[in-house]
Design a protein around this motif. Structure first.
Motif, mmCIF file in Angstrom:
data_model
loop_
_atom_site.group_PDB
_atom_site.id
_atom_site.type_symbol
_atom_site.label_atom_id
_atom_site.label_comp_id
_atom_site.label_asym_id
_atom_site.label_seq_id
_atom_site.Cartn_x
_atom_site.Cartn_y
_atom_site.Cartn_z
ATOM 1 N N UNK A 1 66.824 -74.217 5.330
ATOM 2 C CA UNK A 1 67.867 -74.656 4.396
ATOM 3 C C UNK A 1 67.908 -76.179 4.307
ATOM 4 N N UNK A 2 66.733 -76.801 4.258
ATOM 5 C CA UNK A 2 66.653 -78.235 3.985
ATOM 6 C C UNK A 2 66.918 -79.144 5.158
ATOM 7 N N UNK A 3 66.818 -78.638 6.392
ATOM 8 C CA UNK A 3 67.179 -79.445 7.557
ATOM 9 C C UNK A 3 66.370 -80.742 7.686
ATOM 10 N N UNK A 4 65.018 -80.738 7.495
ATOM 11 C CA UNK A 4 64.304 -82.016 7.632
ATOM 12 C C UNK A 4 64.837 -83.106 6.704
ATOM 13 N N UNK A 5 65.052 -82.778 5.437
ATOM 14 C CA UNK A 5 65.560 -83.764 4.488
ATOM 15 C C UNK A 5 66.998 -84.150 4.838
ATOM 16 N N UNK A 6 67.805 -83.184 5.227
ATOM 17 C CA UNK A 6 69.191 -83.475 5.614
ATOM 18 C C UNK A 6 69.217 -84.398 6.841
ATOM 19 N N UNK A 7 68.326 -84.137 7.788
ATOM 20 C CA UNK A 7 68.244 -84.982 8.976
ATOM 21 C C UNK A 7 67.806 -86.395 8.611
ATOM 22 N N UNK A 8 66.824 -86.506 7.711
ATOM 23 C CA UNK A 8 66.380 -87.826 7.264
ATOM 24 C C UNK A 8 67.533 -88.597 6.636
ATOM 25 N N UNK A 9 68.344 -87.902 5.859
ATOM 26 C CA UNK A 9 69.506 -88.547 5.239
ATOM 27 C C UNK A 9 70.524 -88.969 6.294
ATOM 28 N N UNK A 10 70.744 -88.102 7.286
ATOM 29 C CA UNK A 10 71.723 -88.404 8.335
ATOM 30 C C UNK A 10 71.318 -89.637 9.136
ATOM 31 N N UNK A 11 70.038 -89.769 9.442
ATOM 32 C CA UNK A 11 69.585 -90.862 10.310
ATOM 33 C C UNK A 11 69.333 -92.161 9.552
ATOM 34 N N UNK A 12 69.274 -92.119 8.239
ATOM 35 C CA UNK A 12 69.000 -93.329 7.461
ATOM 36 C C UNK A 12 70.172 -93.786 6.607
ATOM 37 N N UNK A 13 71.117 -92.895 6.352
ATOM 38 C CA UNK A 13 72.227 -93.239 5.483
ATOM 39 C C UNK A 13 71.907 -93.143 4.009
ATOM 40 N N UNK A 14 70.693 -92.691 3.666
ATOM 41 C CA UNK A 14 70.316 -92.506 2.264
ATOM 42 C C UNK A 14 70.879 -91.183 1.747
ATOM 43 N N UNK A 15 70.960 -91.045 0.446
ATOM 44 C CA UNK A 15 71.480 -89.822 -0.157
ATOM 45 C C UNK A 15 70.458 -88.693 -0.012
ATOM 46 N N UNK A 16 70.904 -87.556 0.507
ATOM 47 C CA UNK A 16 70.004 -86.420 0.711
ATOM 48 C C UNK A 16 69.402 -85.945 -0.609
ATOM 49 N N UNK A 17 70.166 -85.966 -1.672
ATOM 50 C CA UNK A 17 69.659 -85.502 -2.969
ATOM 51 C C UNK A 17 68.569 -86.413 -3.504
ATOM 52 N N UNK A 18 68.678 -87.724 -3.224
ATOM 53 C CA UNK A 18 67.637 -88.655 -3.679
ATOM 54 C C UNK A 18 66.334 -88.421 -2.919
ATOM 55 N N UNK A 19 66.444 -88.234 -1.601
ATOM 56 C CA UNK A 19 65.252 -87.945 -0.797
ATOM 57 C C UNK A 19 64.629 -86.629 -1.251
ATOM 58 N N UNK A 20 65.481 -85.634 -1.502
ATOM 59 C CA UNK A 20 64.995 -84.319 -1.933
ATOM 60 C C UNK A 20 64.240 -84.409 -3.248
ATOM 61 N N UNK A 21 64.719 -85.230 -4.172
ATOM 62 C CA UNK A 21 64.069 -85.342 -5.477
ATOM 63 C C UNK A 21 62.650 -85.891 -5.342
ATOM 64 N N UNK A 22 62.481 -86.915 -4.505
ATOM 65 C CA UNK A 22 61.142 -87.497 -4.305
ATOM 66 C C UNK A 22 60.248 -86.512 -3.561
ATOM 67 N N UNK A 23 60.778 -85.915 -2.495
ATOM 68 C CA UNK A 23 59.991 -84.934 -1.733
ATOM 69 C C UNK A 23 59.620 -83.742 -2.606
ATOM 70 N N UNK A 24 60.537 -83.343 -3.483
ATOM 71 C CA UNK A 24 60.258 -82.208 -4.367
ATOM 72 C C UNK A 24 59.131 -82.490 -5.335
ATOM 73 N N UNK A 25 59.039 -83.729 -5.798
ATOM 74 C CA UNK A 25 57.931 -84.089 -6.689
ATOM 75 C C UNK A 25 56.605 -84.035 -5.948
#
Length: 536
Positions: A172-196
């Motif tokens: 359920x998206x834990x790697x991206x959610x964790x990346x957002x938690x540890x960097x302070x970046x928006x999870x949805x923004x990281x997800x959009x790039x990773x999804x591409x």
């Protein structure tokens, strides 16, 4: 007491970098060389990091301990909460026998080994990765292929190669959610790039795995099925990641791919059925016919899961649920650590607020799906409860490992160790985006988890990108996407694959089989990230 970070505490960036690398180097050595258990390696690494933060970086002992505990709690909630309930939902289907029907509904579609790999090792394994992650999909898919008659080495190796594209959105998206938690970046923004990036990789992987099985001729014989499988997965993953966030892309993409290929095989089959020479005898009866109602019932827990996670992801619903959040400023840490130049233009307080989102957390939605599943599959409440506590016991050590890795990530961030490494990595200049996926790849190779890799290196990726003037969202996403290629050569993944296929003690054979594929994939992602760095 206010404490200001010092990113070169030893007066030489080179020496300070070497000291900051000690905990990471130890963690790698403990797992890859000494083959320590993950929780023991994690605990040892955290202790070393705390000592270095105090002795070398001059961080007050109280702050060092508090930041570590803060990270560990974040590892348990919300991340561990997702893992517990996602694996629990899967176990409900196993305990009630519904998983056998799910499995049969896939294996009755075709006798062609190439198409079975696409259905099971790519699409179905992707679904299990999306729902549970953490080694579950390879274990299930590899055992299933062996049951169908695949040789164990092929079953393990092919599953490792095929189970790549969904990994960054696993559990359920834990790697991206964790990346957002540890960097302070928006999870949805990281997800959009990773999804591409992973959407493109998902189109490539079916070609890749069939080529590994049967060569170019074998690819051309099932080209229509490969295109249906890859395009349906890749396009859906990109769309879901772009418009819905990190929780659902892998779930929806794998289901769409599975259904699309299954329907396609109803009207198309290859002219020549591909089988391996000297195959083992199948141990799974693929001739059992289940009714549509039985199949729907078997899949109902995962349909419920998709429904609840979709509901939890709707902005208006999410905002309403967040109104019940409990925000707790971390005493002795919140706004008492000051970030300094050159990481920031002027001294900036580092916030430390623990959010207990007991209702808004994705794990709560999954638990409700599991509760509904109890009624859908006819499970007794006593069995439901006993299965839940059995699941907790099984996940004790994985949860400790997650807590330790997040504890290390947070002490590295609050002490300034991550910033030191970032400043050193920035010396690669404009070439850093090429190496960003490789860093994620190395992290997963040694930790066995894209989640752990994102926790370890996410902030490093962010700091480095900020220093050289490229998109930090791109490099943090690249850490997650590069990690998917490292999954197939991780010692922990190799151990899971070997155990599920009867190859215990022969992990090196699986490693030799998958290594070239792993290197090839991470280089593809590195080139992709480097090109994208000029676009973002």
């Amino acid at each position: 007491m206010i404490w200001t970070q010092d990113y070169d505490p030893l007066g030489s960036l080179f020496i300070s970098t070497l000291v900051a690398l000690i905990p990471i180097a130890f963690f790698f050595w403990a797992l890859a060389v000494k083959k320590m258990k993950g929780h023991i390696a994690g605990l040892s690494t955290v202790l070393i990091a705390v000592v270095i933060s105090v002795v070398a970086y001059g961080m007050p002992v109280g702050m060092a301990v508090t930041s570590t505990v803060y990270g560990a709690l974040t590892g348990l909630w919300p991340i561990g909460w997702i893992v517990i309930n996602a694996v629990f939902l899967y176990k409900i289907t196993v305990k009630t026998g519904q998983f056998d029907i799910i499995r049969s509904s896939i294996t009755t579609l075709t006798d062609d080994r190439r198409l079975q790999v696409l259905l099971i090792a790519f699409s179905f394994s992707g679904f299990i990765e999306a729902a549970a992650g953490f080694g579950t999909p390879v274990a299930i898919a590899a055992a299933l292929l062996v049951g169908l008659g695949f040789k164990p080495l092929y079953a393990a190796g092919l599953c490792m190669i095929a189970n790549t594209a969904p990994v960054a959105f696993g559990a359920i998206g834990i790697p991206v959610i964790t990346a957002a938690k540890t960097t302070g970046l928006a999870a949805n923004d990281i997800a959009a790039v990773a999804g591409l990036q992973l959407g493109i990789l998902a189109v490539i992987v079916p070609f890749w795995v069939v080529f590994a099985m049967a060569g170019f001729k074998g690819v051309m014989e099932v080209l229509p099925a490969i295109l249906v499988s890859g395009l349906s997965f890749g396009i859906t993953m990109w769309a879901a990641a772009t418009f819905m966030g990190p929780e659902l892309p892998a779930i929806i993409a794998s289901l769409v791919s599975l259904v699309a290929l299954a329907l396609f095989l109803k009207v198309w089959q290859p002219a020549k059925v591909f089988r391996f020479a000297d195959e083992a005898k199948a141990t799974i009866d693929t001739k059992v016919n289940y009714t549509s109602g039985q199949i729907l019932k078997a899949w109902s827990p995962f349909i419920a899961l998709t429904g609840f996670i979709t509901l939890w992801g709707i902005p208006s619903v999410k905002d309403a649920l967040k109104s019940f959040n409990i925000a707790i400023p971390v005493p002795g840490l919140d706004n008492l650590v000051m970030k300094a130049a050159p990481i920031v233009a002027e001294p900036t307080p580092y916030a430390a607020v623990y959010t207990f989102d007991w209702l808004a957390a994705a794990g709560t939605g999954i638990l409700l799906a599991a509760l509904l599943s109890m009624f859908l599959v006819g499970m007794s409440f006593s069995q439901w409860v006993s299965t839940y506590f059995e699941n907790l016991r099984d996940l004790t050590f994985p949860l400790i490992t997650i807590a330790c890795v997040l504890g290390f990530a947070y002490i590295a961030n609050y002490s300034g160790m991550s910033a030191t490494l970032g400043l050193a990595a920035a010396k690669t200049g404009g070439f850093f985006p090429f190496f960003a996926p490789i860093l994620g790849w190395l992290g997963v190779f040694l930790t066995g988890s894209d989640t752990s890799s994102c926790a370890l290196f996410g902030n490093l990726q962010k700091i480095t990108a900020d220093q050289i003037g490229v998109s930090s969202t791109l490099t943090v996403a690249a850490n997650a996407t590069g990690g998917v290629a490292g999954k197939m050569i991780s010692p922990q993944s190799l151990a899971v694959a070997a155990a599920s296929t009867g190859l215990v003690g022969r992990e090196a054979e699986i490693f030799r089989y998958t290594l070239k594929h792993s290197i090839g994939m991470v280089l593809v992602l590195s080139l992709m990230t480097y090109v994208m760095s000029f676009m973002f």
